[in-house]
Design a protein around this motif. Structure first.
Motif, PDB file in Angstrom:
ATOM      1  N   TYR A  25      -5.457   1.235  -1.191  1.00  0.00           N
ATOM      2  CA  TYR A  25      -4.264   1.723  -0.480  1.00  0.00           C
ATOM      3  C   TYR A  25      -4.345   3.377   0.328  1.00  0.00           C
ATOM      4  O   TYR A  25      -3.359   3.706   0.454  1.00  0.00           O
ATOM      5  N   GLN A  26      -5.408   3.796   0.200  1.00  0.00           N
ATOM      6  CA  GLN A  26      -5.850   4.941   0.803  1.00  0.00           C
ATOM      7  C   GLN A  26      -5.773   4.862   2.371  1.00  0.00           C
ATOM      8  O   GLN A  26      -6.207   3.712   2.838  1.00  0.00           O
ATOM      9  N   LYS A  27      -4.885   5.771   2.853  1.00  0.00           N
ATOM     10  CA  LYS A  27      -4.829   5.543   4.394  1.00  0.00           C
ATOM     11  C   LYS A  27      -6.289   5.810   4.960  1.00  0.00           C
ATOM     12  O   LYS A  27      -6.971   6.956   4.622  1.00  0.00           O
TER      13      LYS A  27
ATOM     14  N   ARG B 188       0.876   4.214  -2.717  1.00  0.00           N
ATOM     15  CA  ARG B 188       0.387   5.482  -2.449  1.00  0.00           C
ATOM     16  C   ARG B 188       1.336   6.543  -3.108  1.00  0.00           C
ATOM     17  O   ARG B 188       1.020   7.808  -3.564  1.00  0.00           O
TER      18      ARG B 188
ATOM     19  N   LYS C  11       0.152   9.685  -6.451  1.00  0.00           N
ATOM     20  CA  LYS C  11       0.457  11.043  -6.535  1.00  0.00           C
ATOM     21  C   LYS C  11       0.454  11.642  -8.036  1.00  0.00           C
ATOM     22  O   LYS C  11       0.053  12.599  -8.425  1.00  0.00           O
TER      23      LYS C  11
ATOM     24  N   GLN D 186       0.581  -1.264  -0.195  1.00  0.00           N
ATOM     25  CA  GLN D 186      -0.058   0.077   0.116  1.00  0.00           C
ATOM     26  C   GLN D 186       0.912   1.253   0.015  1.00  0.00           C
ATOM     27  O   GLN D 186       0.733   2.355  -0.713  1.00  0.00           O
ATOM     28  N   SER D 187       1.723   0.957   0.851  1.00  0.00           N
ATOM     29  CA  SER D 187       2.722   2.424   0.891  1.00  0.00           C
ATOM     30  C   SER D 187       3.464   2.770  -0.428  1.00  0.00           C
ATOM     31  O   SER D 187       3.656   3.883  -0.984  1.00  0.00           O
TER      32      SER D 187
END
Length: 253
Positions: free
Chosen positions: A120-122, A87, A91, A83-84
């Motif tokens: 993957y959204q926080k 992310r 962008k 996920q990191s």
């Protein structure tokens, strides 16, 4: 039909040429961790989005799928790693998506089935504090670098939590350490707990500052100690002038 089971990590909305080799390697490593590293082999990494395909024996398909689901449910660090990475690319590639596909017998990619969409959204979260009491078995103390000490306790549900307390309270606990360890007494800490609430309905304990404590004697251990003491006394040494000292010496305490 093939005798190999296939698992695929597919990134769409981005091309393989847009992803660095290092990031592909990191995601491949984390993908294997989610499935359990044993008996996994690299098939290929190719464009058409960014696709990483690995395979294993067909008989291992169900165990690997169960391992994957378990690790995802437990929010395994490997999932966080994937996920990191995604992310960072999101962008510049706003349409990026990540999915895990799998099949026990597929030969072609169009036969693969999606088994998980990687969000993957926080998670949106907020923190709050409240009065809390924890009861558990003292595992170990750790002297802090500041004006606090830290203890680890084991709760009845097998979870371990770290307890922070000031030096004064730590000194007050010191005389009870023998009872807490040798006789396995329990300790009750009361204080302020800091929690994090996430939008996936999970609550995480971020810290606990103890303001008071109470030792709860382990009556089971105490009763056992008394029975052993009486039984050994029946052997004759209870006639000694200092039977407790003799008993302790015999037990090398």
């Amino acid at each position: 039909m093939t005798d190999k089971s296939t698992f695929v990590l597919k990134l769409s909305g981005i091309d393989l040429s847009d992803v660095t080799a290092g990031d592909m390697a990191r995601m491949l490593s984390d993908f294997c961790k989610l499935l359990g590293n044993d008996e996994l082999y690299l098939d290929s990494i190719y464009s058409g989005s960014a696709v990483t395909k690995i395979y294993t024996d067909r008989d291992l398909y169900i165990p690997k799928l169960e391992k994957l689901n378990k690790n995802i449910a437990n929010n395994h660090s490997a999932l966080n790693g994937i996920q990191s990475v995604i992310r960072r690319y999101a962008k510049n590639f706003s349409q990026i998506e990540a999915n895990i596909l799998a099949s026990r017998t597929a030969v072609n990619d169009d036969e693969l089935e999606q088994v998980y969409n990687i969000d993957y959204q926080k998670a949106i979260s907020h923190t709050f504090e409240q009065n809390e009491t924890f009861i558990g078995k003292l595992l170990k103390p750790a002297q802090g670098n500041d004006e606090t000490d830290h203890f680890t306790i084991l709760l009845a549900n097998e979870n371990k939590i770290s307890v922070e307390l000031d030096k004064n309270l730590s000194f007050q606990i010191a005389p009870f350490l023998e009872a807490l360890w040798r006789h396995e007494s329990l300790i009750e800490f009361s204080g302020i707990a800091k929690y994090e609430y996430q939008d996936n309905y999970q609550v995480k304990l971020n810290g606990f500052n103890a303001l008071s404590f109470r030792v709860i004697p382990n009556t089971t251990t105490a009763n056992l100690w008394m029975k052993e003491f009486i039984a050994m006394g029946e052997s004759g040494w209870q006639k000694e002038e200092e039977p407790i000292r003799i008993w302790l010496e015999e037990r090398h305490l």
